[in-house]
Design an enzyme around this catalytic site. Structure first.
Site, PDB file in Angstrom:
ATOM      1  N   SER A  46      89.893   3.720  32.657  1.00 56.27           N
ATOM      2  CA  SER A  46      89.783   3.738  31.193  1.00 56.27           C
ATOM      3  C   SER A  46      90.737   4.771  30.621  1.00 56.27           C
ATOM      4  O   SER A  46      91.347   5.561  31.349  1.00 56.27           O
ATOM      5  CB  SER A  46      88.343   4.059  30.759  1.00 56.27           C
ATOM      6  OG  SER A  46      87.996   5.381  31.159  1.00 56.27           O
ATOM      7  N   ILE A  48      93.467   7.245  29.051  1.00 52.58           N
ATOM      8  CA  ILE A  48      94.854   7.576  29.358  1.00 52.58           C
ATOM      9  C   ILE A  48      95.265   7.033  30.713  1.00 52.58           C
ATOM     10  O   ILE A  48      96.365   6.497  30.882  1.00 52.58           O
ATOM     11  CB  ILE A  48      95.053   9.105  29.316  1.00 52.58           C
ATOM     12  CG1 ILE A  48      94.736   9.657  27.932  1.00 52.58           C
ATOM     13  CG2 ILE A  48      96.473   9.472  29.718  1.00 52.58           C
ATOM     14  CD1 ILE A  48      94.661  11.172  27.885  1.00 52.58           C
ATOM     15  N   SER A 170      96.152  20.339  29.864  1.00 51.20           N
ATOM     16  CA  SER A 170      95.714  20.351  28.468  1.00 51.20           C
ATOM     17  C   SER A 170      96.184  21.640  27.812  1.00 51.20           C
ATOM     18  O   SER A 170      96.410  22.662  28.489  1.00 51.20           O
ATOM     19  CB  SER A 170      94.184  20.258  28.398  1.00 51.20           C
ATOM     20  OG  SER A 170      93.709  20.607  27.112  1.00 51.20           O
ATOM     21  N   TYR A 197      86.255  24.750  31.629  1.00 47.96           N
ATOM     22  CA  TYR A 197      87.232  23.687  31.379  1.00 47.96           C
ATOM     23  C   TYR A 197      88.615  24.288  31.143  1.00 47.96           C
ATOM     24  O   TYR A 197      89.617  23.838  31.731  1.00 47.96           O
ATOM     25  CB  TYR A 197      86.813  22.846  30.177  1.00 47.96           C
ATOM     26  CG  TYR A 197      87.821  21.776  29.822  1.00 47.96           C
ATOM     27  CD1 TYR A 197      87.933  20.628  30.600  1.00 47.96           C
ATOM     28  CD2 TYR A 197      88.672  21.919  28.726  1.00 47.96           C
ATOM     29  CE1 TYR A 197      88.875  19.651  30.295  1.00 47.96           C
ATOM     30  CE2 TYR A 197      89.608  20.945  28.413  1.00 47.96           C
ATOM     31  CZ  TYR A 197      89.702  19.813  29.197  1.00 47.96           C
ATOM     32  OH  TYR A 197      90.639  18.856  28.902  1.00 47.96           O
ATOM     33  N   LYS A 201      92.070  23.880  33.462  1.00 50.16           N
ATOM     34  CA  LYS A 201      93.361  23.407  32.943  1.00 50.16           C
ATOM     35  C   LYS A 201      94.467  24.433  33.203  1.00 50.16           C
ATOM     36  O   LYS A 201      95.620  24.062  33.450  1.00 50.16           O
ATOM     37  CB  LYS A 201      93.253  23.110  31.449  1.00 50.16           C
ATOM     38  CG  LYS A 201      92.300  21.972  31.105  1.00 50.16           C
ATOM     39  CD  LYS A 201      92.798  20.626  31.615  1.00 50.16           C
ATOM     40  CE  LYS A 201      92.135  20.117  32.862  1.00 50.16           C
ATOM     41  NZ  LYS A 201      92.621  18.780  33.279  1.00 50.16           N
ATOM     42  N   SER A 232      89.766   9.509  23.457  1.00 47.94           N
ATOM     43  CA  SER A 232      89.393   8.871  24.712  1.00 47.94           C
ATOM     44  C   SER A 232      87.926   9.126  25.003  1.00 47.94           C
ATOM     45  O   SER A 232      87.233   9.846  24.278  1.00 47.94           O
ATOM     46  CB  SER A 232      90.256   9.408  25.862  1.00 47.94           C
ATOM     47  OG  SER A 232      89.951  10.770  26.105  1.00 47.94           O
TER      48      SER A 232
END
Length: 377
Positions: A46, A48, A170, A197, A201, A232
């Site tokens: 799904s 990207i 990101s 998170y 990244k 997304s």
């Protein structure tokens, strides 16, 4: 009435400026034909990842969708075969939260696929959800799993050089601050999740940087890619149900569609002549400077060593895990789908590693450390 129309016009004009300067993604160019080459895209069922896989399939590549859910992965492979007209799109199961699954995937892939030209680490999570693990789940899925997978597939990447590794990162890496004393501690609560998170990244950016250093001269180049603000599943997955109807229209207006988010990863995978920029961070299909924490070579090397330990790789190992080592992973390996199913998913014989044309004529890489002397955003 005139004031209302004027206000509406100003709002529309402001939105157009924001859309074309911040939201709309530049289209990816690069190599037009990928016939005879093989690409692996993680999390390609799904968003990207699916749009990335679709473009690779349209250009003729054999594409392996490495996804956790068999049902969704096989459905995505079917969709992509239909939409691209390329029958060489297959699904193989991969759960990046399980190191055993990563090893099982690598074993199955290496035994069934003679080529690997492009490896795109797209899969990732932004929250632990309701899952509780005795380790940092965000770091495991977003960094340690991809780190181990890269190591296990490196021999094939080197054999098919010039080849590329793309790590989807990101802009959140700018908020990351790695604490090596508590790198793998479990994450509890939304505040810790936000921090974890961003840290994961940052780990992506440092991983691409150190990997470029480790692989200099091998013909394998690597890049960290920021897809931009994308509408997304990752964006809405952990939003409370009552809030989603309110956010969906706003997301549609100010966030990129997944196809737009796929452009920078595709640029890093396909654009000719960017080999000297191996190890750099890309956004909007161009190099972008990163903060000091993301270009710290000592931290990058320290993360590399810590990642080897957390992935169960021995001190002297580069491509194979230590079979006697039992890292912090109690999960059983995930089952793999048949890479050559009964229906015709392979349209042509496999090419040999020597038969594929070069990804680029440029093989020399400028040292990653000379960041201020090279192209920036």
């Amino acid at each position: 009435m005139e004031a209302l129309l004027l206000g509406a016009g100003l709002l529309l004009g402001a939105y157009v400026l924001v859309y074309y300067n911040l939201v709309k993604a530049p289209p990816c160019g690069g190599i037009a034909s990928l016939r005879g080459r093989t690409a692996v895209v993680t999390g390609a069922n799904s968003g990207i990842g699916k749009m990335t896989a679709l473009e690779l399939a349209r250009r003729g590549a054999r594409v392996v969708l490495a996804c956790r859910s068999r049902e969704r992965g096989e459905a995505a492979a079917f969709d992509l075969r239909q939409e691209s007209g390329n029958n060489e799109v297959i699904f193989m199961a991969l759960d990046l939260a399980s190191l055993a699954s990563v090893r099982a995937f690598a074993t199955a892939f290496l035994s069934s696929e003679p080529r690997l030209d492009i490896l795109i680490h797209n899969a990732g999570i932004s929250s632990c959800g309701r899952t509780r693990e005795p380790f940092n789940l965000l770091l495991r899925v977003n960094h340690i799993g991809p780190f181990l997978l890269t190591h296990l597939l490196l021999p094939r990447l080197k054999a098919c050089a010039p080849s590329r590794v793309v790590v989807v990162s990101s802009a959140a890496h700018r908020r990351g601050r790695l604490d090596f004393t508590r790198l793998n501690r479990p994450v509890v609560g939304w505040r810790q999740e936000l921090r974890a998170y961003a840290d994961s990244k940052l780990a992506n950016v440092l991983f691409a940087r150190e990997l470029a250093t480790q692989l200099e001269g091998t013909g394998v180049t690597c890049y960290a890619a920021h897809p931009g603000p994308v509408n997304s599943e990752l964006f809405l997955r952990h939003v409370p149900g009552w809030l989603r109807p309110l956010l969906r229209p706003l997301a549609w207006l100010v966030l990129r569609a997944p196809r737009g988010g796929a452009q920078t990863p595709l640029y890093c995978a396909l654009q000719e002549g960017i080999e000297p920029l191996s190890g750099r961070y890309f956004a909007n299909c161009r190099v972008e400077e990163v903060p000091p924490a993301a270009r710290d070579d000592r931290a990058a090397h320290r993360l590399w060593q810590a990642s080897k330990r957390l992935a169960g790789l021995g001190p002297g190992e580069d491509a194979e895990p230590d079979e006697d080592s039992q890292p912090e992973d109690s999960r059983a390996p995930s089952a793999l789908s048949n890479p050559h199913p009964e229906d015709p998913t392979v349209s042509e014989p496999y090419p040999s590693p020597q038969s594929s044309p070069d990804l680029s004529k440029v093989t020399r890489r400028i040292p990653v450390k000379a960041e201020s002397e090279r192209q920036g955003s």
